[in-house]
Design a protein around this motif. Structure first.
Motif, PDB file in Angstrom:
ATOM      1  N   LEU A  28       0.801  -1.220   0.000  1.00 25.91           N
ATOM      2  CA  LEU A  28       0.000   0.000   0.000  1.00 25.91           C
ATOM      3  C   LEU A  28       0.838   1.278   0.000  1.00 25.91           C
ATOM      4  O   LEU A  28       0.284   2.375   0.026  1.00 25.91           O
ATOM      5  CB  LEU A  28      -0.955   0.014   1.196  1.00 25.91           C
ATOM      6  N   GLU A  29       2.141   1.138  -0.015  1.00 29.83           N
ATOM      7  CA  GLU A  29       3.061   2.281  -0.034  1.00 29.83           C
ATOM      8  C   GLU A  29       2.880   3.206   1.164  1.00 29.83           C
ATOM      9  O   GLU A  29       3.035   4.418   1.057  1.00 29.83           O
ATOM     10  CB  GLU A  29       2.941   3.084  -1.329  1.00 29.83           C
ATOM     11  N   LEU A  30       2.549   2.640   2.316  1.00 31.16           N
ATOM     12  CA  LEU A  30       2.461   3.435   3.529  1.00 31.16           C
ATOM     13  C   LEU A  30       3.853   3.531   4.139  1.00 31.16           C
ATOM     14  O   LEU A  30       4.719   2.698   3.874  1.00 31.16           O
ATOM     15  CB  LEU A  30       1.481   2.802   4.516  1.00 31.16           C
ATOM     16  N   GLU A  31       4.070   4.558   4.946  1.00 27.79           N
ATOM     17  CA  GLU A  31       5.366   4.772   5.575  1.00 27.79           C
ATOM     18  C   GLU A  31       5.240   4.564   7.082  1.00 27.79           C
ATOM     19  O   GLU A  31       4.291   5.051   7.692  1.00 27.79           O
ATOM     20  CB  GLU A  31       5.834   6.207   5.303  1.00 27.79           C
ATOM     21  N   GLU A  32       6.215   3.875   7.672  1.00 25.63           N
ATOM     22  CA  GLU A  32       6.194   3.698   9.119  1.00 25.63           C
ATOM     23  C   GLU A  32       6.559   5.015   9.783  1.00 25.63           C
ATOM     24  O   GLU A  32       7.581   5.617   9.488  1.00 25.63           O
ATOM     25  CB  GLU A  32       7.163   2.598   9.550  1.00 25.63           C
ATOM     26  N   LEU A  33       5.697   5.458  10.707  1.00 23.76           N
ATOM     27  CA  LEU A  33       5.897   6.722  11.400  1.00 23.76           C
ATOM     28  C   LEU A  33       6.413   6.487  12.821  1.00 23.76           C
ATOM     29  O   LEU A  33       7.413   7.061  13.226  1.00 23.76           O
ATOM     30  CB  LEU A  33       4.587   7.514  11.432  1.00 23.76           C
ATOM     31  N   THR A  34       5.715   5.658  13.570  1.00 21.77           N
ATOM     32  CA  THR A  34       6.138   5.351  14.937  1.00 21.77           C
ATOM     33  C   THR A  34       5.845   3.891  15.255  1.00 21.77           C
ATOM     34  O   THR A  34       4.981   3.254  14.640  1.00 21.77           O
ATOM     35  CB  THR A  34       5.422   6.222  15.993  1.00 21.77           C
ATOM     36  N   ARG A  49       1.558   5.863   7.756  1.00 19.70           N
ATOM     37  CA  ARG A  49       0.794   6.950   7.144  1.00 19.70           C
ATOM     38  C   ARG A  49       1.008   6.967   5.642  1.00 19.70           C
ATOM     39  O   ARG A  49       2.006   6.456   5.128  1.00 19.70           O
ATOM     40  CB  ARG A  49       1.147   8.292   7.750  1.00 19.70           C
ATOM     41  N   SER A  50       0.053   7.590   4.978  1.00 22.53           N
ATOM     42  CA  SER A  50       0.157   7.741   3.530  1.00 22.53           C
ATOM     43  C   SER A  50       1.289   8.715   3.229  1.00 22.53           C
ATOM     44  O   SER A  50       1.602   9.582   4.045  1.00 22.53           O
ATOM     45  CB  SER A  50      -1.166   8.246   2.957  1.00 22.53           C
ATOM     46  N   PRO A  51       1.919   8.580   2.056  1.00 18.07           N
ATOM     47  CA  PRO A  51       3.030   9.475   1.722  1.00 18.07           C
ATOM     48  C   PRO A  51       2.666  10.964   1.778  1.00 18.07           C
ATOM     49  O   PRO A  51       3.501  11.792   2.113  1.00 18.07           O
ATOM     50  CB  PRO A  51       3.403   9.058   0.297  1.00 18.07           C
ATOM     51  N   ASP A  52       1.401  11.289   1.489  1.00 17.74           N
ATOM     52  CA  ASP A  52       0.984  12.693   1.532  1.00 17.74           C
ATOM     53  C   ASP A  52       0.542  13.125   2.927  1.00 17.74           C
ATOM     54  O   ASP A  52       0.195  14.281   3.141  1.00 17.74           O
ATOM     55  CB  ASP A  52      -0.123  12.969   0.512  1.00 17.74           C
ATOM     56  N   GLY A  53       0.538  12.197   3.880  1.00 14.64           N
ATOM     57  CA  GLY A  53       0.149  12.517   5.248  1.00 14.64           C
ATOM     58  C   GLY A  53      -1.330  12.724   5.458  1.00 14.64           C
ATOM     59  O   GLY A  53      -1.761  13.175   6.510  1.00 14.64           O
ATOM     60  N   GLU A  54      -2.147  12.366   4.463  1.00 12.31           N
ATOM     61  CA  GLU A  54      -3.589  12.597   4.546  1.00 12.31           C
ATOM     62  C   GLU A  54      -4.309  11.636   5.493  1.00 12.31           C
ATOM     63  O   GLU A  54      -5.364  11.963   6.014  1.00 12.31           O
ATOM     64  CB  GLU A  54      -4.225  12.515   3.159  1.00 12.31           C
ATOM     65  N   PHE A  55      -3.766  10.447   5.704  1.00 16.13           N
ATOM     66  CA  PHE A  55      -4.411   9.498   6.612  1.00 16.13           C
ATOM     67  C   PHE A  55      -3.362   8.563   7.192  1.00 16.13           C
ATOM     68  O   PHE A  55      -2.246   8.463   6.693  1.00 16.13           O
ATOM     69  CB  PHE A  55      -5.526   8.707   5.916  1.00 16.13           C
ATOM     70  N   ALA A  56      -3.761   7.882   8.256  1.00 14.27           N
ATOM     71  CA  ALA A  56      -2.869   6.925   8.899  1.00 14.27           C
ATOM     72  C   ALA A  56      -3.608   5.625   9.166  1.00 14.27           C
ATOM     73  O   ALA A  56      -4.827   5.608   9.367  1.00 14.27           O
ATOM     74  CB  ALA A  56      -2.318   7.490  10.204  1.00 14.27           C
ATOM     75  N   VAL A  57      -2.855   4.539   9.162  1.00 14.34           N
ATOM     76  CA  VAL A  57      -3.352   3.221   9.543  1.00 14.34           C
ATOM     77  C   VAL A  57      -2.496   2.773  10.718  1.00 14.34           C
ATOM     78  O   VAL A  57      -1.271   2.799  10.638  1.00 14.34           O
ATOM     79  CB  VAL A  57      -3.241   2.207   8.381  1.00 14.34           C
ATOM     80  N   VAL A  58      -3.152   2.407  11.808  1.00 14.59           N
ATOM     81  CA  VAL A  58      -2.439   1.922  12.983  1.00 14.59           C
ATOM     82  C   VAL A  58      -2.646   0.418  13.051  1.00 14.59           C
ATOM     83  O   VAL A  58      -3.778  -0.060  13.042  1.00 14.59           O
ATOM     84  CB  VAL A  58      -2.968   2.588  14.275  1.00 14.59           C
ATOM     85  N   LEU A  59      -1.548  -0.320  13.086  1.00 15.38           N
ATOM     86  CA  LEU A  59      -1.631  -1.767  13.240  1.00 15.38           C
ATOM     87  C   LEU A  59      -1.382  -2.078  14.702  1.00 15.38           C
ATOM     88  O   LEU A  59      -0.369  -1.654  15.272  1.00 15.38           O
ATOM     89  CB  LEU A  59      -0.610  -2.459  12.339  1.00 15.38           C
ATOM     90  N   VAL A  60      -2.321  -2.794  15.321  1.00 14.59           N
ATOM     91  CA  VAL A  60      -2.280  -3.075  16.750  1.00 14.59           C
ATOM     92  C   VAL A  60      -2.211  -4.581  16.964  1.00 14.59           C
ATOM     93  O   VAL A  60      -3.017  -5.322  16.404  1.00 14.59           O
ATOM     94  CB  VAL A  60      -3.539  -2.516  17.456  1.00 14.59           C
TER      95      VAL A  60
END
Length: 137
Positions: A28-34, A49-60
């Motif tokens: 999905l070309e998401l970037e790890e933030l934290t 988060r998406s490369p443009d920073g428009e949304f984030a997905v948190v994997l728990v």
């Protein structure tokens, strides 16, 4: 009262963040933030988060998450749909998913919104994901 403007992030429970994070980053070309792990509870969270920073997905990953597969028929999450701007971009996603060996259903008309098309696939835990294109003018 103020109005909601967008979805800030979506949190998904996964069985193994070490397996899921590379998949979401690659496919999905998401970037790890934290990344956070609580040694007292065993809870693990990774924010992507998406490369443009428009949304984030948190994997728990909860310490007691079983290996039971995802089932959209259980109360809770049914699926997650990501939007693209055009039907042509949807075709690009089909190529991308095929390139990464992800099993998917080819773009088909949506049963929810006339004129929209959707590609359906699943993550490593079987969570249903979609790439969606709205009707073009």
């Amino acid at each position: 009262m103020s109005k909601l403007t967008c979805v800030h992030h979506l949190a998904l429970t996964v069985t193994d963040v070490d397996r899921s994070v590379p998949w979401y980053v690659r496919v999905l070309e998401l970037e790890e933030l934290t990344r956070r792990e609580d040694p007292d509870t065993g809870l693990r969270k990774v924010v992507l988060r998406s490369p443009d920073g428009e949304f984030a997905v948190v994997l728990v990953q909860h310490p007691d998450t079983g290996r039971r597969g995802f089932d959209e028929r259980r109360t809770g999450l049914d699926h997650v749909a990501f939007k693209v701007s055009t039907h042509e971009e949807l075709r690009d996603w089909e190529k991308r998913l095929a390139e990464y060996g992800v099993t998917f259903t080819a773009a088909a008309p949506s049963r929810t919104l006339a004129g929209s098309e959707v590609v359906v696939f699943r993550d490593p835990d079987g969570i249903q994901l979609e790439v969606w294109a709205d009707p073009e003018d």
